[in-house]
Design a protein around this motif. Structure first.
Motif, PDB file in Angstrom:
ATOM      1  N   ALA A  92       0.834  -1.210   0.000  1.00 18.33           N
ATOM      2  CA  ALA A  92       0.000   0.000   0.000  1.00 18.33           C
ATOM      3  C   ALA A  92       0.868   1.259   0.000  1.00 18.33           C
ATOM      4  O   ALA A  92       0.588   2.221  -0.723  1.00 18.33           O
ATOM      5  CB  ALA A  92      -0.930  -0.008   1.215  1.00 18.33           C
ATOM      6  N   ILE A  93       1.927   1.249   0.781  1.00 23.11           N
ATOM      7  CA  ILE A  93       2.834   2.403   0.824  1.00 23.11           C
ATOM      8  C   ILE A  93       3.552   2.558  -0.508  1.00 23.11           C
ATOM      9  O   ILE A  93       3.690   3.664  -1.023  1.00 23.11           O
ATOM     10  CB  ILE A  93       3.821   2.280   2.002  1.00 23.11           C
ATOM     11  CG1 ILE A  93       3.057   2.474   3.313  1.00 23.11           C
ATOM     12  CG2 ILE A  93       4.960   3.285   1.877  1.00 23.11           C
ATOM     13  CD1 ILE A  93       3.854   2.153   4.556  1.00 23.11           C
ATOM     14  N   LEU A  94       4.002   1.454  -1.089  1.00 22.26           N
ATOM     15  CA  LEU A  94       4.694   1.516  -2.375  1.00 22.26           C
ATOM     16  C   LEU A  94       3.782   2.018  -3.491  1.00 22.26           C
ATOM     17  O   LEU A  94       4.249   2.614  -4.452  1.00 22.26           O
ATOM     18  CB  LEU A  94       5.267   0.148  -2.743  1.00 22.26           C
ATOM     19  CG  LEU A  94       6.454  -0.321  -1.907  1.00 22.26           C
ATOM     20  CD1 LEU A  94       6.787  -1.779  -2.214  1.00 22.26           C
ATOM     21  CD2 LEU A  94       7.663   0.576  -2.127  1.00 22.26           C
ATOM     22  N   ASN A  95       2.485   1.779  -3.355  1.00 14.74           N
ATOM     23  CA  ASN A  95       1.528   2.216  -4.370  1.00 14.74           C
ATOM     24  C   ASN A  95       1.020   3.636  -4.134  1.00 14.74           C
ATOM     25  O   ASN A  95       0.177   4.118  -4.870  1.00 14.74           O
ATOM     26  CB  ASN A  95       0.353   1.243  -4.446  1.00 14.74           C
ATOM     27  CG  ASN A  95       0.758  -0.078  -5.049  1.00 14.74           C
ATOM     28  OD1 ASN A  95       1.686  -0.155  -5.846  1.00 14.74           O
ATOM     29  ND2 ASN A  95       0.085  -1.138  -4.657  1.00 14.74           N
ATOM     30  N   SER A  96       1.531   4.283  -3.095  1.00 17.28           N
ATOM     31  CA  SER A  96       1.139   5.662  -2.808  1.00 17.28           C
ATOM     32  C   SER A  96       2.320   6.588  -3.107  1.00 17.28           C
ATOM     33  O   SER A  96       3.367   6.139  -3.555  1.00 17.28           O
ATOM     34  CB  SER A  96       0.712   5.787  -1.344  1.00 17.28           C
ATOM     35  OG  SER A  96       1.825   5.587  -0.491  1.00 17.28           O
ATOM     36  N   LYS A  97       2.147   7.854  -2.831  1.00 16.14           N
ATOM     37  CA  LYS A  97       3.259   8.797  -2.974  1.00 16.14           C
ATOM     38  C   LYS A  97       4.207   8.551  -1.811  1.00 16.14           C
ATOM     39  O   LYS A  97       3.848   8.745  -0.653  1.00 16.14           O
ATOM     40  CB  LYS A  97       2.735  10.233  -2.951  1.00 16.14           C
ATOM     41  CG  LYS A  97       3.814  11.259  -3.194  1.00 16.14           C
ATOM     42  CD  LYS A  97       3.182  12.644  -3.262  1.00 16.14           C
ATOM     43  CE  LYS A  97       4.085  13.780  -3.524  1.00 16.14           C
ATOM     44  NZ  LYS A  97       5.445  13.771  -3.341  1.00 16.14           N
ATOM     45  N   LEU A  98       5.390   8.078  -2.111  1.00 17.49           N
ATOM     46  CA  LEU A  98       6.328   7.700  -1.060  1.00 17.49           C
ATOM     47  C   LEU A  98       6.841   8.920  -0.318  1.00 17.49           C
ATOM     48  O   LEU A  98       7.311   9.881  -0.925  1.00 17.49           O
ATOM     49  CB  LEU A  98       7.518   6.941  -1.652  1.00 17.49           C
ATOM     50  CG  LEU A  98       7.233   5.551  -2.194  1.00 17.49           C
ATOM     51  CD1 LEU A  98       8.488   4.971  -2.828  1.00 17.49           C
ATOM     52  CD2 LEU A  98       6.727   4.639  -1.117  1.00 17.49           C
ATOM     53  N   PRO A  99       6.787   8.855   1.020  1.00 13.18           N
ATOM     54  CA  PRO A  99       7.349   9.953   1.806  1.00 13.18           C
ATOM     55  C   PRO A  99       8.868   9.878   1.805  1.00 13.18           C
ATOM     56  O   PRO A  99       9.449   8.792   1.766  1.00 13.18           O
ATOM     57  CB  PRO A  99       6.788   9.704   3.210  1.00 13.18           C
ATOM     58  CG  PRO A  99       6.519   8.235   3.254  1.00 13.18           C
ATOM     59  CD  PRO A  99       6.180   7.824   1.849  1.00 13.18           C
ATOM     60  N   LYS A 100       9.533  11.035   1.813  1.00 14.07           N
ATOM     61  CA  LYS A 100      10.996  11.058   1.909  1.00 14.07           C
ATOM     62  C   LYS A 100      11.392  10.700   3.336  1.00 14.07           C
ATOM     63  O   LYS A 100      10.654  10.936   4.279  1.00 14.07           O
ATOM     64  CB  LYS A 100      11.541  12.437   1.545  1.00 14.07           C
ATOM     65  CG  LYS A 100      11.173  12.886   0.146  1.00 14.07           C
ATOM     66  CD  LYS A 100      11.790  12.006  -0.897  1.00 14.07           C
ATOM     67  CE  LYS A 100      11.459  12.515  -2.295  1.00 14.07           C
ATOM     68  NZ  LYS A 100      11.599  11.538  -3.302  1.00 14.07           N
ATOM     69  N   GLY A 101      12.563  10.138   3.486  1.00 19.91           N
ATOM     70  CA  GLY A 101      13.048   9.760   4.810  1.00 19.91           C
ATOM     71  C   GLY A 101      12.508   8.414   5.230  1.00 19.91           C
ATOM     72  O   GLY A 101      12.031   7.625   4.408  1.00 19.91           O
ATOM     73  N   ALA A 102      12.571   8.155   6.519  1.00 16.72           N
ATOM     74  CA  ALA A 102      12.206   6.839   7.055  1.00 16.72           C
ATOM     75  C   ALA A 102      10.722   6.742   7.385  1.00 16.72           C
ATOM     76  O   ALA A 102      10.148   7.655   7.968  1.00 16.72           O
ATOM     77  CB  ALA A 102      13.032   6.544   8.307  1.00 16.72           C
ATOM     78  N   THR A 103      10.134   5.622   6.993  1.00 14.05           N
ATOM     79  CA  THR A 103       8.757   5.273   7.351  1.00 14.05           C
ATOM     80  C   THR A 103       8.799   3.908   8.021  1.00 14.05           C
ATOM     81  O   THR A 103       9.292   2.949   7.418  1.00 14.05           O
ATOM     82  CB  THR A 103       7.852   5.207   6.098  1.00 14.05           C
ATOM     83  OG1 THR A 103       7.843   6.480   5.463  1.00 14.05           O
ATOM     84  CG2 THR A 103       6.436   4.803   6.465  1.00 14.05           C
ATOM     85  N   ILE A 104       8.327   3.840   9.251  1.00 15.73           N
ATOM     86  CA  ILE A 104       8.296   2.576   9.983  1.00 15.73           C
ATOM     87  C   ILE A 104       7.005   1.838   9.612  1.00 15.73           C
ATOM     88  O   ILE A 104       5.914   2.409   9.658  1.00 15.73           O
ATOM     89  CB  ILE A 104       8.311   2.803  11.513  1.00 15.73           C
ATOM     90  CG1 ILE A 104       9.479   3.694  11.928  1.00 15.73           C
ATOM     91  CG2 ILE A 104       8.326   1.467  12.260  1.00 15.73           C
ATOM     92  CD1 ILE A 104      10.839   3.088  11.736  1.00 15.73           C
ATOM     93  N   ILE A 105       7.147   0.571   9.243  1.00 15.51           N
ATOM     94  CA  ILE A 105       5.993  -0.265   8.915  1.00 15.51           C
ATOM     95  C   ILE A 105       5.949  -1.382   9.948  1.00 15.51           C
ATOM     96  O   ILE A 105       6.873  -2.179  10.059  1.00 15.51           O
ATOM     97  CB  ILE A 105       6.127  -0.847   7.488  1.00 15.51           C
ATOM     98  CG1 ILE A 105       6.256   0.281   6.471  1.00 15.51           C
ATOM     99  CG2 ILE A 105       4.920  -1.738   7.169  1.00 15.51           C
ATOM    100  CD1 ILE A 105       6.621  -0.186   5.087  1.00 15.51           C
ATOM    101  N   GLU A 106       4.856  -1.407  10.725  1.00 14.81           N
ATOM    102  CA  GLU A 106       4.747  -2.396  11.780  1.00 14.81           C
ATOM    103  C   GLU A 106       3.326  -2.902  11.881  1.00 14.81           C
ATOM    104  O   GLU A 106       2.401  -2.277  11.372  1.00 14.81           O
ATOM    105  CB  GLU A 106       5.220  -1.806  13.111  1.00 14.81           C
ATOM    106  CG  GLU A 106       4.479  -0.565  13.539  1.00 14.81           C
ATOM    107  CD  GLU A 106       5.158   0.136  14.706  1.00 14.81           C
ATOM    108  OE1 GLU A 106       6.022  -0.452  15.354  1.00 14.81           O
ATOM    109  OE2 GLU A 106       4.791   1.286  14.967  1.00 14.81           O
ATOM    110  N   LEU A 107       3.164  -4.025  12.565  1.00 15.09           N
ATOM    111  CA  LEU A 107       1.817  -4.579  12.808  1.00 15.09           C
ATOM    112  C   LEU A 107       1.123  -3.707  13.846  1.00 15.09           C
ATOM    113  O   LEU A 107       1.764  -3.130  14.714  1.00 15.09           O
ATOM    114  CB  LEU A 107       1.920  -6.011  13.331  1.00 15.09           C
ATOM    115  CG  LEU A 107       2.395  -7.048  12.312  1.00 15.09           C
ATOM    116  CD1 LEU A 107       2.599  -8.384  12.998  1.00 15.09           C
ATOM    117  CD2 LEU A 107       1.406  -7.179  11.179  1.00 15.09           C
ATOM    118  N   GLU A 108      -0.170  -3.623  13.724  1.00  9.14           N
ATOM    119  CA  GLU A 108      -0.935  -2.811  14.694  1.00  9.14           C
ATOM    120  C   GLU A 108      -1.432  -3.651  15.805  1.00  9.14           C
ATOM    121  O   GLU A 108      -1.541  -4.822  15.761  1.00  9.14           O
ATOM    122  CB  GLU A 108      -2.083  -2.112  13.979  1.00  9.14           C
ATOM    123  CG  GLU A 108      -1.550  -1.119  12.991  1.00  9.14           C
ATOM    124  CD  GLU A 108      -2.648  -0.429  12.209  1.00  9.14           C
ATOM    125  OE1 GLU A 108      -3.832  -0.701  12.420  1.00  9.14           O
ATOM    126  OE2 GLU A 108      -2.298   0.406  11.372  1.00  9.14           O
TER     127      GLU A 108
END
Length: 108
Positions: A92-108
């Motif tokens: 989902a993140i890859l298919n959106s406008k990617l934010p610059k810098g670090a994005t943490i992807i974790e389970l909720e």
């Protein structure tokens, strides 16, 4: 999109992202490179994003100097089985406008 998987990411993830052009650090011959050098190489070679499990990367690098999106997969144990639980969010993140810098992807 051209993606680079860090050395610490299990290689089967490459197949899960087959809609993109995916390379591993090993594919590129960049094993053992420090993060700053790795980010410079990525920019010079036209990569769009870096996928890693290195949670300290965002504290080690100044992303103002390296304006490449870094997607940090946060799991308790670094296995393909655990990382695959984050796959929907990652895609989902890859298919959106990617934010610059670090994005943490974790389970909720």
């Amino acid at each position: 999109m051209k993606l680079l998987l860090d050395e610490n990411i299990p290689h089967p993830l490459k197949k899960d992202l087959s809609q993109h052009e995916v390379f591993t650090v090993q594919d590129m011959g960049w094993q053992g490179k420090e993060n700053g050098a790795l980010l410079k190489l990525m920019l010079a070679n036209g990569f769009d994003a870096f996928i890693t499990a290195d949670k300290n990367l965002q504290n080690q690098q100044n992303f103002i100097n390296y304006s490449i999106p870094v997607l940090v997969l946060s799991v308790n144990r670094l296995t393909y089985q655990n990382i695959s639980k984050l796959l929907k969010k990652l895609i989902a993140i890859l298919n959106s406008k990617l934010p610059k810098g670090a994005t943490i992807i974790e389970l909720e």
